[in-house]
Structure formats: C-alpha cells, structure tokens
Motif scaffolding. Structure first.
Motif, PDB file in Angstrom:
ATOM      1  N   GLU A   1     -14.320 -19.348   2.242  1.00 13.90           N
ATOM      2  CA  GLU A   1     -15.100 -20.684   2.093  1.00 13.90           C
ATOM      3  C   GLU A   1     -16.098 -20.819   3.329  1.00 13.90           C
ATOM      4  O   GLU A   1     -15.801 -20.796   4.751  1.00 13.90           O
ATOM      5  CB  GLU A   1     -13.472 -21.726   2.526  1.00 13.90           C
ATOM      6  CG  GLU A   1     -14.040 -23.179   1.872  1.00 13.90           C
ATOM      7  CD  GLU A   1     -12.641 -24.340   2.366  1.00 13.90           C
ATOM      8  OE1 GLU A   1     -13.126 -25.450   2.501  1.00 13.90           O
ATOM      9  OE2 GLU A   1     -11.313 -23.161   2.290  1.00 13.90           O
ATOM     10  N   LYS A 129     -20.610 -26.850  -0.503  1.00 16.40           N
ATOM     11  CA  LYS A 129     -19.724 -27.084  -1.691  1.00 16.40           C
ATOM     12  C   LYS A 129     -20.096 -29.579  -0.931  1.00 16.40           C
ATOM     13  O   LYS A 129     -19.905 -30.590  -2.389  1.00 16.40           O
ATOM     14  CB  LYS A 129     -18.199 -27.186  -1.414  1.00 16.40           C
ATOM     15  CG  LYS A 129     -18.386 -26.293  -1.970  1.00 16.40           C
ATOM     16  CD  LYS A 129     -17.207 -25.984  -2.481  1.00 16.40           C
ATOM     17  CE  LYS A 129     -16.920 -24.650  -2.738  1.00 16.40           C
ATOM     18  NZ  LYS A 129     -14.995 -23.910  -2.790  1.00 16.40           N
ATOM     19  N   GLU A 130     -19.907 -29.813   0.331  1.00 17.84           N
ATOM     20  CA  GLU A 130     -20.055 -30.679   0.087  1.00 17.84           C
ATOM     21  C   GLU A 130     -21.089 -31.590   0.576  1.00 17.84           C
ATOM     22  O   GLU A 130     -22.322 -30.956   0.398  1.00 17.84           O
ATOM     23  CB  GLU A 130     -19.321 -31.079   1.870  1.00 17.84           C
ATOM     24  CG  GLU A 130     -18.054 -30.915   2.084  1.00 17.84           C
ATOM     25  CD  GLU A 130     -17.331 -31.349   3.380  1.00 17.84           C
ATOM     26  OE1 GLU A 130     -17.253 -32.722   3.790  1.00 17.84           O
ATOM     27  OE2 GLU A 130     -16.239 -30.378   4.322  1.00 17.84           O
TER      28      GLU A 130
END
Length: 288
Positions: A1, A129-130
């Motif tokens: 991540e 992802k953001e």
C-alpha cells in the motif's frame, strides 16, 4: 500500500521581507506534478480576499473558530493572475520532494512589493489511490514593519523599515471593519509613530507607503509581549470599582497586662492599577 499523497505550504497567511531571500518552499509527498497559480491583490480586493481567507484557515475575528473550512474558489478571488505554470516533479512513488519558488524568477521583474494569493494543486502518482491535493496561502512581500503598544481604547503604532530599521514617516494606516469598510485613516509622523483608536468593530489594519503595503488582523489575535517579561506590576483582571484598603499594625506583637498598645494604620485608595492616598478623615477603632 502506497503513502497517501501530501502537499504542504510553510505558511497560511504570512509576510515576507521584500529584500530577503525572496523564496517560498512547497513540500510534496507522492505527487507527480503541481499546478501553480498566483494572483496579485490590491486595494479593496486584497482586504476582501484577506477576510474571506479566514474560511480556509478556520480562524476568524478574535481567533474564533470557523467551521466548516473550505478553499477559496480561485475564480472568485478578484485580482490579476501573474503566474500560472505546471511543474513536473519526477520523483519516484512513495518519496517526498521539495520545490522552491523563487520570486525573482517567476514574478514580473519590477514587482518588489506585492500581496499574493497562491493556489497550488497537486496531481498524485498514477499508482496512488487517493485524489488531488490542494493548498492556498496569502503572502505579502513588504518592507513595512509594525510594532504596537495596546490599551483597551488605543493602539500606539510604530512603523519602521525591515531592511534598515529606520522609522518610516508618511505611512498611511487604515482601520478596516467588516466587508472592507474603512473606519478611519491616520498617518505616521517623522518618528514613524501614530496613535489610533481601537474598538470591537475593527477587523484589520492596512499600512501603505507608496507601492508597499502590509495588511494584518487588528483584534485580540495581535501578537504581543507580556508585561511579565518586565519589572512592571499590573492586574491580570479587568479594572474593578475603586476600593479603600487599610493596613493596621502595632509597635510589637506581645504586651503585658496594663501596657499601652501603640497602633498605626495606613489607608490607601486603589483605582484599577493606580494607588493614591486617602483623604484625611476621622477614624474609629473597635476592639472586639
């Protein structure tokens, strides 16, 4: 991540020395590029943008919190766009990179003093992802320095050059209320000094000299140096109604039966921080 994208500015509302390093740093994390826009603000448009900027910082008049906070819509900030550029960062994912804006390179060549509205938008790395990140700041490039001494009704203002330290005569001081309403105007004398009134209706103070200017809050959020740093005695509380105080003492603390007690008293009147002698008057002592 991957790490969450991040964008940070070193200030929200700050003045910079016009003759200082003339640079401004932007810190990024996990961003691929920046889109930078800068507007030059002046006059009433500057004051209204300054007041509206409180909705972004969340700090309103007298330090009261404003919720919710939100960025200022760039098109609604009235001013001339003098910088609009994209910067590709080029650093790997999950790393940080610092960008330094050099005012002498990106601003117009003849612009030494200015009030600027900076809007920065960051585009994350493709793997992050953001979404996009944004930050805004009010920046004033100025040589005007201000020092003040405050009372509940007045402010004693000293204007000086940040570059030389010399007093600045002829500085126009405008007192600003809500919605950029000018409530009063004063001018510093040859010594750089002027006394101006204070009231709850005041919101900002705007000092100008030629093309130079400096705008600041003019309320209880003004930075001050506490008198406890100095050998000055004063009350922390608001002034109370005048009161008479008496101090009685004897020539010694122990007596034999039949001896005479010599009693003396000091009476003073306290009015706020002032202490004065009480007018002479007959006195009566009751021994219980």
């Amino acid at each position: 991540e991957h790490l969450a994208p991040g964008l940070a500015l070193p200030s929200s509302n700050q003045a910079q020395l016009a003759n200082g390093s003339r640079s401004y740093r932007i810190q990024t994390v996990n961003l691929a590029s920046l889109h930078i826009r800068i507007k030059k603000l002046a006059g009433t448009d500057l004051i209204r943008a300054y007041q509206g900027y409180a909705s972004y910082t969340g700090m309103g008049h007298d330090g009261k919190a404003i919720e919710p906070t939100a960025p200022l819509p760039y098109p609604l900030v009235v001013g001339e766009t003098i910088v609009e550029k994209d910067i590709a960062l080029g650093n790997p994912v999950d790393t940080s990179k610092e960008i330094t804006l050099l005012w002498d390179e990106i601003l117009p060549k003849d612009l030494r003093h200015a009030a600027l509205f900076l809007d920065v938008t960051g585009t994350p790395h493709a793997d992050a992802k953001e979404g996009r990140r944004s930050a805004q700041a009010m920046i004033q490039l100025t040589d005007i320095g201000l020092a003040w001494k405050l009372t509940t009704t007045d402010a004693f203002i000293y204007a000086f050059s940040c570059d030389t330290g010399a007093p600045l005569p002829g500085v126009k001081i405008e007192l600003i209320g809500e919605d950029a309403n000018i409530a009063g105007v004063s001018t510093t004398g040859m010594s750089g000094l002027v006394t101006i009134p204070r009231s709850d209706a005041m919101r900002h103070l705007h000092a100008t000299l030629g093309t130079d200017g400096y705008l600041t809050a003019f309320d209880s959020t003004l930075a001050t140096v506490g008198l406890w740093h100095f050998p000055i005695r004063y009350s922390w509380n608001k002034s109370t109604a005048p009161v008479r105080k008496a101090f009685l003492f004897t020539d010694r603390s122990l007596y034999r039966p039949g001896e005479t007690v010599h009693l003396k008293g000091i009476v003073r009147r306290q009015d706020g921080n002032a202490i004065t002698a009480q007018p002479a008057a007959p006195s009566r002592v009751v021994v219980a």
